[in-house]
Write a protein that holds these residues in place. Structure first.
Motif, PDB file in Angstrom:
ATOM      1  N   GLY A   1       0.977  -1.103  -0.067  1.00 14.31           N
ATOM      2  CA  GLY A   1       0.040   0.104  -0.055  1.00 14.31           C
ATOM      3  C   GLY A   1       0.729   1.413  -0.198  1.00 14.31           C
ATOM      4  N   THR A   2       1.915   1.251   0.812  1.00 13.56           N
ATOM      5  CA  THR A   2       2.713   2.297   0.628  1.00 13.56           C
ATOM      6  C   THR A   2       3.402   2.672  -0.620  1.00 13.56           C
ATOM      7  OG1 THR A   2       3.089   1.987   3.286  1.00 13.56           O
ATOM      8  CG2 THR A   2       4.524   3.745   2.015  1.00 13.56           C
ATOM      9  N   GLY A   3       3.980   1.512  -1.124  1.00 16.17           N
ATOM     10  CA  GLY A   3       4.461   1.469  -2.337  1.00 16.17           C
ATOM     11  C   GLY A   3       3.442   1.785  -3.492  1.00 16.17           C
ATOM     12  N   SER A   4       2.190   1.537  -3.342  1.00 14.33           N
ATOM     13  CA  SER A   4       1.355   2.193  -4.396  1.00 14.33           C
ATOM     14  C   SER A   4       1.035   3.796  -3.962  1.00 14.33           C
ATOM     15  CB  SER A   4       0.047   1.312  -4.104  1.00 14.33           C
ATOM     16  OG  SER A   4       0.365  -0.020  -4.440  1.00 14.33           O
ATOM     17  N   ILE A   5       1.063   4.032  -2.984  1.00 17.23           N
ATOM     18  CA  ILE A   5       0.884   5.529  -2.876  1.00 17.23           C
ATOM     19  C   ILE A   5       2.111   6.453  -3.621  1.00 17.23           C
ATOM     20  CG2 ILE A   5       1.283   7.682  -1.127  1.00 17.23           C
ATOM     21  CD1 ILE A   5      -0.234   5.781   0.800  1.00 17.23           C
ATOM     22  N   GLY A   6       3.314   5.874  -3.324  1.00 15.94           N
ATOM     23  CA  GLY A   6       4.651   6.368  -4.206  1.00 15.94           C
ATOM     24  C   GLY A   6       4.196   6.316  -5.689  1.00 15.94           C
ATOM     25  N   ALA A   7       3.856   5.065  -5.998  1.00 15.53           N
ATOM     26  CA  ALA A   7       3.572   4.922  -7.491  1.00 15.53           C
ATOM     27  C   ALA A   7       2.434   5.798  -8.089  1.00 15.53           C
ATOM     28  CB  ALA A   7       3.396   3.464  -7.761  1.00 15.53           C
ATOM     29  N   ALA A   8       1.360   6.118  -7.261  1.00 16.88           N
ATOM     30  CA  ALA A   8       0.155   6.936  -7.640  1.00 16.88           C
ATOM     31  C   ALA A   8       0.642   8.127  -7.927  1.00 16.88           C
ATOM     32  CB  ALA A   8      -0.722   6.699  -6.609  1.00 16.88           C
ATOM     33  N   GLY A   9       1.513   8.744  -6.972  1.00 19.71           N
ATOM     34  CA  GLY A   9       2.014  10.096  -7.181  1.00 19.71           C
ATOM     35  C   GLY A   9       2.901  10.225  -8.321  1.00 19.71           C
ATOM     36  N   GLY A  10       3.684   9.399  -8.638  1.00 23.51           N
ATOM     37  CA  GLY A  10       4.549   9.275  -9.552  1.00 23.51           C
ATOM     38  C   GLY A  10       3.969   9.421 -11.040  1.00 23.51           C
ATOM     39  N   GLN A  11       2.833   8.666 -11.023  1.00 25.75           N
ATOM     40  CA  GLN A  11       2.210   8.697 -12.464  1.00 25.75           C
ATOM     41  C   GLN A  11       1.962   9.799 -12.997  1.00 25.75           C
ATOM     42  OE1 GLN A  11       3.280   5.568 -13.624  1.00 25.75           O
ATOM     43  NE2 GLN A  11       3.871   5.354 -11.629  1.00 25.75           N
ATOM     44  N   TYR A  12       1.286  10.626 -12.333  1.00 26.22           N
ATOM     45  CA  TYR A  12       0.989  12.022 -12.928  1.00 26.22           C
ATOM     46  C   TYR A  12       2.142  12.805 -13.210  1.00 26.22           C
ATOM     47  CZ  TYR A  12      -1.664  15.943 -13.450  1.00 26.22           C
ATOM     48  OH  TYR A  12      -2.246  17.330 -14.091  1.00 26.22           O
ATOM     49  N   LEU A  13       3.070  12.674 -12.018  1.00 29.67           N
ATOM     50  CA  LEU A  13       4.245  13.403 -12.243  1.00 29.67           C
ATOM     51  C   LEU A  13       5.295  13.018 -13.615  1.00 29.67           C
ATOM     52  CD1 LEU A  13       5.897  13.282  -8.627  1.00 29.67           C
ATOM     53  CD2 LEU A  13       5.013  15.605 -10.043  1.00 29.67           C
ATOM     54  N   VAL A  14       5.067  11.655 -13.795  1.00 27.80           N
ATOM     55  CA  VAL A  14       5.564  11.330 -15.279  1.00 27.80           C
ATOM     56  C   VAL A  14       5.006  11.937 -16.488  1.00 27.80           C
ATOM     57  CG1 VAL A  14       5.616   9.428 -16.842  1.00 27.80           C
ATOM     58  CG2 VAL A  14       6.372   9.172 -14.303  1.00 27.80           C
ATOM     59  N   SER A  15       3.698  12.084 -16.312  1.00 29.52           N
ATOM     60  CA  SER A  15       3.137  12.662 -17.493  1.00 29.52           C
ATOM     61  C   SER A  15       3.300  14.273 -17.537  1.00 29.52           C
ATOM     62  CB  SER A  15       1.473  12.520 -17.342  1.00 29.52           C
ATOM     63  OG  SER A  15       0.934  12.879 -16.348  1.00 29.52           O
TER      64      SER A  15
END
Length: 502
Positions: A440-454
């Motif tokens: 879950g903590t990993g997914s929070i980081g991944a979630a924020g990252g996806q919009y940052l990538v775009s």
């Protein structure tokens, strides 16, 4: 020195094999359907933008209908929304993981797993297939369905890791879990080939095929999975052996399991005994730990934070790699989908080999730190890949080896280690909760990252996206450094003690 792999594997029975295969293919099917979305982003973007803005749109959106279904004025706006959908999915997935892990430790894992698989398949069918067939194009509907999909999918990973942790002890866990954690990468490969094979008929058929297969897999799991040795009268007696326990109630047994009144001890070297022990007092069932207790266990927080950084990078490749290959090199979408599987091939090899090495060392953190340091160099190398598919595939596999391998190890073997550590003092009902916290903590980081990538890609370009990945990979090393130093000191003390004995 840890026991050899052959010695570890000799203790396993057909029950272990069935549990391994059913949990493995459960997550294979889930990731295959999840991969579909990333593999058809170009087609979705073309469908959601006017044909006058997108040359490829007429193949998916005839001129007489585009005015009724386009959502965005141009491809850049569609790309930003696709990134937002990735973040929405991962945030809801992360939130669900914190709850599904706790639920998994309190309810029957088979029921929770089946509900997550079948429910997610139904939502994906509605999102990708039904809305297209009915020509329903609505931003809020897409967002709502993807939130629900993230919550349902969050029920799967804690459950499959908990089932594996129930069946496989710590001895050889790095190798077994390293091999088993290839399920995500195998699912990515399967999803890429399924999507590319039917994409010519429309992206809605890619969603249709993978969602139907996933739903069927959920039905098989419901009728066939045995979630714990207790359900056949056995329990992990030590880190490697099995001993007799009282069986669970019949409602916790799958309908297809054998009705075994006793287990043949002679068939497996005396490891198994009959469960009919009426003269022995019944053992108290283990109590599930609370969420805060699980979060406070040694190693859970640093590994969770390290995984947040690492999963951001790993899932950025998962969500954006086919889109990047198609847009950056001008390759066809189907070609980009097939080429992207080399990242997953590298992850499969990396997770298995690094898990095996960590078993022989008896330590996980040093293997992780070395791999992540090399991953930073691999990311720089891949960012300068020429427009050549063979070279690109080789660099992709190398990058996947050093990023996907550690990611697989943290989410599976290390999560199982944390959920079975001595600090639990006999309680065995923390596996799903701890796994949910880490993932879950990993997914929070991944979630924020996806919009940052775009956002970074639209403002600065892909090269700065790779610089961002390097920084995040370095952050993973920083978070595991205290654990690394602790394990290195322990190895040094063990070596000195061995030298004194000699």
């Amino acid at each position: 020195m840890p026991p050899s792999c052959c010695g570890c594997l000799s203790q396993y029975t057909h029950h272990h094999l069935v549990a391994f295969l059913l949990t493995f293919f459960s997550y294979v099917l889930l990731h295959a359907s999840r991969k579909t979305f990333s593999n058809v982003k170009v087609s979705i973007s073309a469908q959601w933008t006017p044909s006058v803005q997108n040359d490829s749109a007429p193949a998916f959106s005839p001129g007489q209908t585009w005015e009724g279904n386009h959502l965005f004025a141009d491809e850049k706006q569609a790309t930003l929304f696709l990134g937002a959908l990735d973040s929405i999915f991962l945030f809801s997935y992360a939130l669900g993981l914190y709850f599904s892990g706790v639920i998994g430790d309190r309810l029957n894992l088979r029921y929770v797993l089946c509900f997550g698989l079948c429910g997610s398949a139904a939502v994906e069918f509605v999102f990708g297939t039904l809305t297209e067939w009915l020509h329903i194009y609505n931003i809020y509907l897409y967002c709502g369905l993807w939130v629900l999909n993230g919550l349902l999918q969050s029920a799967v990973w804690p459950c499959v890791v908990a089932v594996m942790g129930n069946w496989f002890g710590k001895a050889g866990r790095g190798f077994v879990f390293g091999l088993w954690s290839a399920c995500a990468s195998v699912g990515n490969i399967l999803g890429a080939f399924l999507a590319s094979s039917v994409l010519k008929y429309g992206y809605e058929y890619a969603f249709l095929v993978t969602s139907v297969v996933q739903f069927a897999g959920g039905v098989v799991v419901f009728f066939g999975l045995i979630t714990s040795p207790k359900e056949v009268g056995l329990s992990l007696e030590s880190e490697t052996g099995l001993g007799p326990v009282e069986t669970d109630t019949d409602s916790h047994r799958p309908l297809m399991s054998d009705e075994e009144d006793e287990v043949e001890a002679e068939a497996y070297g005396g490891r198994y005994q009959s469960v009919q022990q009426p003269d022995e007092p019944l053992a108290e069932p283990p109590q599930a730990v609370s969420f805060l207790q699980a979060f406070g266990l040694p190693g859970v927080l640093p590994y969770s934070l390290a995984y947040a950084c690492l999963k951001l990078v790993n899932y950025s490749f998962f969500f954006w790699l086919p889109f990047y290959l198609s847009n950056n090199y001008g390759w066809k979408e189907a070609e980009a989908d097939r080429l992207s599987v080399w990242y997953d091939v590298g992850g499969i090899i990396g997770g298995t080999l690094q898990g095996l090495i960590s078993d022989f060392m008896g330590k996980r953190a040093p293997v992780l730190a070395i791999s992540l340091a090399l991953a930073m160099g691999a990311l720089i190398g891949y960012s300068h890949s020429p427009n050549d598919q063979v070279i690109n595939a080789a660099l992709l596999a190398t990058t996947g080896f050093f990023i996907g391998g550690p990611s697989n190890m943290i989410s599976s073997a290390i999560s199982a280690d944390l959920g079975r550590q001595e600090a639990l003092r006999g309680s065995k009902e923390a596996l799903a909760t701890v796994t949910g916290i880490v993932d879950g903590t990993g997914s929070i980081g991944a979630a924020g990252g996806q919009y940052l990538v775009s956002l970074i890609e639209s403002k600065l370009g892909w090269m700065y996206v790779f610089y961002f990945f390097v920084v995040m990979t370095g952050g993973s090393i920083v978070f595991i450094t205290p654990l690394l130093l602790k394990e290195v000191r322990a190895m040094w003390r063990d070596r000195q003690a061995l030298q004194r004995q000699l």
